[in-house]
Design a protein around this motif. Structure first.
Motif, PDB file in Angstrom:
ATOM      1  N   VAL A   1     -31.405 -26.408   0.983  1.00  0.00           N
ATOM      2  CA  VAL A   1     -29.976 -26.263   1.244  1.00  0.00           C
ATOM      3  C   VAL A   1     -29.400 -27.546   1.840  1.00  0.00           C
ATOM      4  O   VAL A   1     -29.972 -28.132   2.753  1.00  0.00           O
ATOM      5  CB  VAL A   1     -29.720 -25.084   2.212  1.00  0.00           C
ATOM      6  N   ALA A  20     -25.823 -28.160   3.327  1.00  0.00           N
ATOM      7  CA  ALA A  20     -24.590 -27.428   3.604  1.00  0.00           C
ATOM      8  C   ALA A  20     -23.619 -28.251   4.434  1.00  0.00           C
ATOM      9  O   ALA A  20     -23.900 -28.609   5.566  1.00  0.00           O
ATOM     10  CB  ALA A  20     -24.904 -26.124   4.326  1.00  0.00           C
ATOM     11  N   SER A  37     -16.461 -22.581   8.062  1.00  0.00           N
ATOM     12  CA  SER A  37     -16.796 -21.379   7.298  1.00  0.00           C
ATOM     13  C   SER A  37     -16.363 -20.093   7.998  1.00  0.00           C
ATOM     14  O   SER A  37     -16.254 -20.033   9.224  1.00  0.00           O
ATOM     15  CB  SER A  37     -18.306 -21.348   7.073  1.00  0.00           C
ATOM     16  N   VAL A  38     -16.171 -19.044   7.208  1.00  0.00           N
ATOM     17  CA  VAL A  38     -15.911 -17.709   7.764  1.00  0.00           C
ATOM     18  C   VAL A  38     -17.075 -17.274   8.648  1.00  0.00           C
ATOM     19  O   VAL A  38     -16.904 -16.513   9.594  1.00  0.00           O
ATOM     20  CB  VAL A  38     -15.689 -16.636   6.665  1.00  0.00           C
ATOM     21  N   THR A  40     -15.659 -12.782  12.264  1.00  0.00           N
ATOM     22  CA  THR A  40     -16.786 -11.884  12.496  1.00  0.00           C
ATOM     23  C   THR A  40     -16.858 -10.769  11.471  1.00  0.00           C
ATOM     24  O   THR A  40     -17.838 -10.036  11.419  1.00  0.00           O
ATOM     25  CB  THR A  40     -16.676 -11.234  13.899  1.00  0.00           C
ATOM     26  N   GLY A  41     -15.838 -10.626  10.640  1.00  0.00           N
ATOM     27  CA  GLY A  41     -15.794  -9.466   9.761  1.00  0.00           C
ATOM     28  C   GLY A  41     -16.224  -9.721   8.328  1.00  0.00           C
ATOM     29  O   GLY A  41     -16.392  -8.800   7.544  1.00  0.00           O
ATOM     30  N   LEU A  42     -16.372 -10.974   7.944  1.00  0.00           N
ATOM     31  CA  LEU A  42     -16.691 -11.296   6.551  1.00  0.00           C
ATOM     32  C   LEU A  42     -17.720 -12.417   6.558  1.00  0.00           C
ATOM     33  O   LEU A  42     -17.582 -13.378   7.308  1.00  0.00           O
ATOM     34  CB  LEU A  42     -15.421 -11.761   5.833  1.00  0.00           C
ATOM     35  N   PHE A  51     -20.093 -15.172   4.170  1.00  0.00           N
ATOM     36  CA  PHE A  51     -20.395 -15.776   2.888  1.00  0.00           C
ATOM     37  C   PHE A  51     -21.910 -15.963   2.884  1.00  0.00           C
ATOM     38  O   PHE A  51     -22.455 -16.846   3.547  1.00  0.00           O
ATOM     39  CB  PHE A  51     -19.665 -17.121   2.743  1.00  0.00           C
ATOM     40  N   GLU A  52     -22.576 -15.068   2.166  1.00  0.00           N
ATOM     41  CA  GLU A  52     -24.041 -15.108   2.135  1.00  0.00           C
ATOM     42  C   GLU A  52     -24.489 -15.857   0.902  1.00  0.00           C
ATOM     43  O   GLU A  52     -24.072 -15.526  -0.215  1.00  0.00           O
ATOM     44  CB  GLU A  52     -24.615 -13.684   2.077  1.00  0.00           C
ATOM     45  N   VAL A  53     -25.328 -16.842   1.104  1.00  0.00           N
ATOM     46  CA  VAL A  53     -25.820 -17.625  -0.025  1.00  0.00           C
ATOM     47  C   VAL A  53     -27.225 -17.149  -0.358  1.00  0.00           C
ATOM     48  O   VAL A  53     -28.068 -17.049   0.536  1.00  0.00           O
ATOM     49  CB  VAL A  53     -25.843 -19.121   0.346  1.00  0.00           C
ATOM     50  N   PRO A  54     -27.490 -16.812  -1.636  1.00  0.00           N
ATOM     51  CA  PRO A  54     -28.844 -16.375  -1.998  1.00  0.00           C
ATOM     52  C   PRO A  54     -29.861 -17.421  -1.536  1.00  0.00           C
ATOM     53  O   PRO A  54     -29.656 -18.617  -1.706  1.00  0.00           O
ATOM     54  CB  PRO A  54     -28.799 -16.288  -3.530  1.00  0.00           C
ATOM     55  N   ALA A  55     -30.924 -16.951  -0.924  1.00  0.00           N
ATOM     56  CA  ALA A  55     -31.889 -17.894  -0.348  1.00  0.00           C
ATOM     57  C   ALA A  55     -32.708 -18.587  -1.428  1.00  0.00           C
ATOM     58  O   ALA A  55     -33.013 -17.989  -2.446  1.00  0.00           O
ATOM     59  CB  ALA A  55     -32.798 -17.172   0.611  1.00  0.00           C
ATOM     60  N   PHE A  99     -10.550 -10.286   8.749  1.00  0.00           N
ATOM     61  CA  PHE A  99     -11.514  -9.208   8.514  1.00  0.00           C
ATOM     62  C   PHE A  99     -12.183  -8.743   9.807  1.00  0.00           C
ATOM     63  O   PHE A  99     -12.974  -7.805   9.802  1.00  0.00           O
ATOM     64  CB  PHE A  99     -12.587  -9.680   7.513  1.00  0.00           C
ATOM     65  N   GLU A 147     -15.090 -21.357  -0.249  1.00  0.00           N
ATOM     66  CA  GLU A 147     -16.455 -21.756   0.089  1.00  0.00           C
ATOM     67  C   GLU A 147     -17.263 -21.701  -1.190  1.00  0.00           C
ATOM     68  O   GLU A 147     -17.245 -20.704  -1.910  1.00  0.00           O
ATOM     69  CB  GLU A 147     -17.061 -20.832   1.152  1.00  0.00           C
TER      70      GLU A 147
END
Lengths: 171, 364, 456
Positions: free
Chosen positions: B342, B344, B350-351, B356-358, B360-364, C137, C291
């Motif tokens: 990675v 980054a 970033s969110v 705290t509510g959303l 952005f998850e990146v596939p590992a 959110f 993003e």
């Protein structure tokens, strides 16, 4: 008070502190100078006062009593366009046309005052005139051409000097 | 304490017509007794020159001089529907409507000319306002005389109507976004290189040159195309380095309410422009045209961002690229987070960091 | 003489240069009243009281309108596209952005109108405001819209625009590198030289003539007719000559209100926004938060993309769901990326509602994808022209949502600027075309996405 507008002497009835812009637009129905910002920041209201470009939105009419006011309508008529008007037409220096009247009278004053076709000099002379449509390129082209004394074929528009056409490009 | 130069590039694409289509334009044309042509269309000219382009299309399709065309888009009583001047549709979609209307008029003119000349209409063509027999140019009748004949011999009004509507392309599967038809009338393409100078003491970014290539399908009027490209370049420059409604975004404080405090580009901001136009015709636009109006201000901001990196080694990905942002980036000398494979950048934006509510998850 | 391809002069060019072009503000109708608006001073508040009686009874005031005067208060401008109405023409129960119109006055002159606006009694109870889309959110975020903080009415009542293609997990698994970045272009103003302006004349036969600066005569006709609940032939929109628009004159921001004032006063009315109103209260280009995470191979293939977009819609939806959808269709830019996972949200904040501006939806994604591409080239140590040419759309490639490219020009446009700059491409890249992929340009991961251009 009296004011000469595009060669005709007019008796002005508006109160003395009325901006010249609104004396022209509302009282005299000379509508080419525009209310672009009423803050002197865009140049669309520019008229010539005794030959000098002035922001009519910031000029109280009493301050120009007795002066000769020239607007785009007065620089030349459709049947007999002035050099800058011909230049603007031939070089496609007006798109929506809203900034044009102010830009044009300032350009006219520049050319009449002996301005050259140097692009930096033109930029400086017209600094403070905002145009959102053209990106300024063809405005500078037009003023330079008028300053040079070019003659214009009004049946066509000029090839931009910064663009080349290339045909094809596909499969 | 120096001025550094840099260059960055970008390549983009942009659709013609409203996304997912379904945006009609219509036109109708009538011919006056002397052959002059009145076009009624509903397209607003916002400076882009649609009155001019559509008149040219009619003149070309009919075979009459450009100055025979009167174009009336002035009101909704006499003009038919045009969805609007946006989505880069005025030349393609609205242009096709006037083209179709002109084709109907052409058919009618040839029909009446055919009667007058006693020649089959398919053996006639219209050139510069005259209907001429193919291969026998001495057999001819002016379009004006055709119109007069229509008016006073045949009791007819020569008209034509046209409508352009590409069917709505529905999203058939909202989970994937797949559509059942191409959701555009055409796609235009462009590439741009920006050259800049960045002063590492003041942070000021000066865009010195823009080298651009636009594929417009077919330049109906090359001068008007140049006008769009030049105007778009300066707006793109504004988006890239100057303009911001909310200088302290996301805060709404200290908004600029005047020309001095909102930085719309002025003449002094104009870089050198070098543009190449290529024409890779659209499949079914008027004479191969594609849209250009909006795309013209898209490629500059990313080319400028890359040029800033090339000049001073910092990535500023919040627009506009102001002197303050450049100086802060130079001071921070941020490196991307490297974890395994990675790399980054911009974690702090970033969110995942700010909210705290959303996530952005990146596939590992 | 050929017309198409000819550098003919502008149709209205002579009128422009002689100052004779007539814009809305140049139309002179005797007896026209001046319009001024009461606008919300607060970012987010409940309206506890609104009393216009002092304004109505002021000397020289001919009409005052509030939400009560609007036959259909909320009309979704894109309801034909399935986007429901959410925005009252004039504020009723609450205000959601500073500058939101609450009441309008038509008076003999500008000064009288301004004084009447001052005389309107407005009682607001301020509420916490939300400005950061990334925090919309959060469990404790202020609630700024009756639908929640993000638009929930995409197809099948989904709360986001979604694109899925191929197998993004596999792509990330097989990648040599994963490059991530965050991209945030700003809200900018359209800055047309002509500010929003409208003049409405009540005609003797009961019709209204609306002089409008709209970019879309029929679109605006439909909007006004819907709010007024009248058939289309009751209104005549006059215009078609606009002093710059750039997307900011589609919202139909003045026509309906002026129509109501003309009807109520029985007099022609004109509303011309000041430049300050134009800068501070008119709709803007949207700020976007994007993003991107790209799975890339060391030789420069983009194997897959995961992307999150938050589109800042401001206080109301307007055209934002449409813009986000367009954005999602183009989130791979000019390149063919076979494995995709895109999620986009239209997020409400207490900002002036955002609207279309030149490039709507795609300007933002072009900024993100192209800056990201430059970063990828830099991270991998590859030539930025060549990495673009390698991934560029070709005939037969498919878009994020399955549309087949029939004749993309990405390759020749990039080659053209490389040549113009004197940037030498290696031989393979110099001779590339947009022909269907084969050989080295058709690695295994791009095979499944191919489509048949003949079908389109």
């Amino acid at each position: 008070m009296k004011l000469t507008v595009n060669g005709i002497e007019r008796e002005i009835e508006s109160p003395p502190l009325t901006p010249l812009l609104f004396v022209l637009r509302e009282e005299l129905e000379v509508t080419s100078p525009k209310a672009g910002c009423q803050q002197g920041g865009c140049g669309a209201c520019t008229v010539l006062v005794d030959g000098d470009p002035r922001r009519s939105c910031l000029t109280a009419v009493a301050a120009v009593a007795g002066a000769e006011i020239t607007t785009a309508e007065g620089i030349g008529a459709p049947e007999e366009l002035a050099p800058v008007q011909q230049a603007f037409t031939h070089h496609y220096a007006a798109q929506c046309g809203f900034c044009t009247a102010g830009m044009l009278v300032a350009a006219h004053a520049y050319v009449e005052g002996g301005g050259t076709d140097d692009r930096h000099a033109i930029s400086e002379a017209l600094a403070g005139h905002v145009c959102r449509c053209t990106g300024y390129v063809k405005i500078i082209d037009a003023v330079a051409a008028a300053a040079r004394g070019d003659s214009f074929d009004l049946a066509v528009t000029a090839e931009g000097q910064y663009t080349t056409m290339q045909s094809g490009g596909g499969s | 304490m120096a001025v550094h130069t840099g260059r960055g590039v970008a390549a983009i694409e942009y659709p013609t017509g409203m996304n997912q289509n379904g945006d009609p334009s219509q036109a109708w044309i009538k011919v006056k007794p002397d052959g002059r042509v009145d076009v009624f269309a509903g397209t607003s000219d916002i400076g882009n020159g649609s009155k001019t382009i559509q008149s040219q299309i009619v003149a070309e399709t009919l075979g009459v001089p450009y100055d025979w065309i009167t174009y009336d888009n002035s009101n909704t009583d006499s003009s038919p529907v045009c969805t609007g001047t946006f989505a880069s549709r005025a030349t393609f979609v609205a242009g096709m409507a006037v083209k179709k209307a002109a084709e109907r008029v052409r058919e009618k003119v040839l029909e009446i000319a055919g009667k007058e000349l006693e020649i089959d209409p398919s053996d006639l063509e219209i050139l510069d306002g005259e209907v001429v027999a193919k291969g026998a140019p001495q057999k001819k009748i002016s379009v004006g005389d055709v119109a007069a004949a229509a008016t006073w011999t045949y009791g007819e009004l020569i008209t034509g109507t046209g409508a352009q509507l590409k069917p709505y392309a529905a999203i058939v599967d909202p989970e994937t976004g797949r559509v059942d038809l191409p959701p555009h009338s055409a796609i235009s393409y462009a590439a741009c290189a920006a050259e800049d100078e960045v002063d590492d003491e003041t942070g000021v970014v000066t865009v010195t040159r823009l080298v651009q290539c636009f594929d417009v399908g077919r330049a109906i009027n090359p001068t008007l195309v140049e006008g769009q490209i030049e105007g778009g370049a300066v707006q793109g420059l504004g988006l890239g380095v100057l303009e911001n409604c909310y200088p302290y975004y996301p805060s709404v404080e200290h908004r600029g309410g005047q020309f001095g405090s909102y930085l719309a580009p002025g003449m002094e901001d104009l870089p050198t422009l070098d543009t190449v136009l290529i024409e890779n015709p659209s499949a079914d636009g008027p004479y191969g045209a594609k849209g250009i109006g909006e795309m013209a201000n898209n490629p500059q901001p990313p080319a400028i961002a890359a040029a800033v990196y090339d000049a001073v080694g910092v990535w500023v990905t919040e627009l506009p690229i102001t002197p303050e942002r450049v100086l802060r980036a130079l001071k921070a000398k941020a490196e991307p987070r490297r974890e395994g494979k990675v790399v980054a950048f911009d974690d702090e934006l970033s969110v995942n960091t700010v909210g705290t509510g959303l996530r952005f998850e990146v596939p590992a | 003489m050929k017309a198409v391809g000819a550098r003919l002069p502008r149709y209205d060019g002579v009128a422009h240069v002689t100052g004779r072009t007539v814009f809305v503000d140049d139309v002179r109708i005797p007896g026209t009243l001046w319009v001024k608006a009461l606008r919300s001073p607060a970012h987010h508040a409940d309206v506890k009281g609104l009393d216009v009686r002092k304004a109505e009874s002021a000397k020289g005031v001919h009409a005052v309108i509030t939400w009560k005067d609007v036959p259909l208060l909320e009309y979704g401008h894109l309801s034909a596209l399935g986007i429901p109405a959410d925005e009252p023409l004039l504020a009723k129960d609450d205000v959601r952005y500073k500058g939101q119109p609450i009441a309008l006055v038509a008076a003999e002159d500008e000064e009288t109108a301004l004084e009447a606006v001052e005389a309107i009694e407005l009682d607001l109870e301020e509420k916490p405001a939300l400005f950061d889309v990334r925090k919309a959110f959060d469990a404790d975020a202020p609630r700024v819209h009756h639908w929640g903080n993000w638009y929930p009415h995409f197809e099948a009542e989904m709360d986001r625009r979604q694109i899925r293609k191929g197998d993004v997990d596999r792509a990330f698994d097989e990648a040599d590198a994963i490059v991530q970045g965050v991209y945030r272009p700003a809200a900018i103003e359209h800055v047309p030289l002509e500010t929003q302006v409208c003049q409405v004349v009540p005609e003797p036969n009961g019709r209204l003539t609306i002089y409008s600066c709209t970019q879309a005569l029929y679109f605006s006709l439909g909007v006004v007719a819907a709010h007024l609940q009248v058939p289309l032939n009751k209104l005549k929109l006059v215009g078609g000559t606009v002093g710059g628009g750039f997307g900011g004159k589609v919202d139909t921001a003045t026509e309906t209100m002026c129509s109501l004032l003309a009807l109520k006063s029985g007099r022609p009315v004109k509303w011309r926004w000041t430049r300050e109103e134009e800068f501070l209260c008119s709709s803007t280009r949207a700020p976007w938060h994007m993003e991107i995470a790209d799975a890339v191979s060391k030789d420069g293939w983009i194997l897959g993309r995961k992307m999150l977009t938050l589109h800042d819609s401001g206080g109301y939806a307007r055209f934002s769901p449409y813009g986000l959808t367009k954005h999602s269709f183009h989130h791979t830019g000019a390149y063919t990326i076979p494995n995709l996972s895109f999620d986009g949200y239209v997020v409400f904040t207490n900002r002036v509602p955002t609207t279309a501006m030149r490039g709507f939806g795609v300007t933002s994604v072009s900024f993100a994808t192209e800056t990201h591409m430059s970063r990828i080239a830099d991270v991998l140590g590859l030539d930025p022209f060549e990495v673009r040419l390698r991934n560029a759309n070709r005939i037969g490639d498919t878009s994020p949502n399955g549309v087949v490219y029939t004749d993309p020009s990405t390759v020749p446009t990039i080659q053209a600027i490389a040549e113009h700059l004197g940037h030498e491409l290696s031989a393979d890249y110099r001779t590339m075309t947009n022909a269907k992929r084969e050989g080295e340009l058709l690695p295994e991961h791009l095979v499944a996405q191919l489509g048949n251009p003949e079908d389109h």
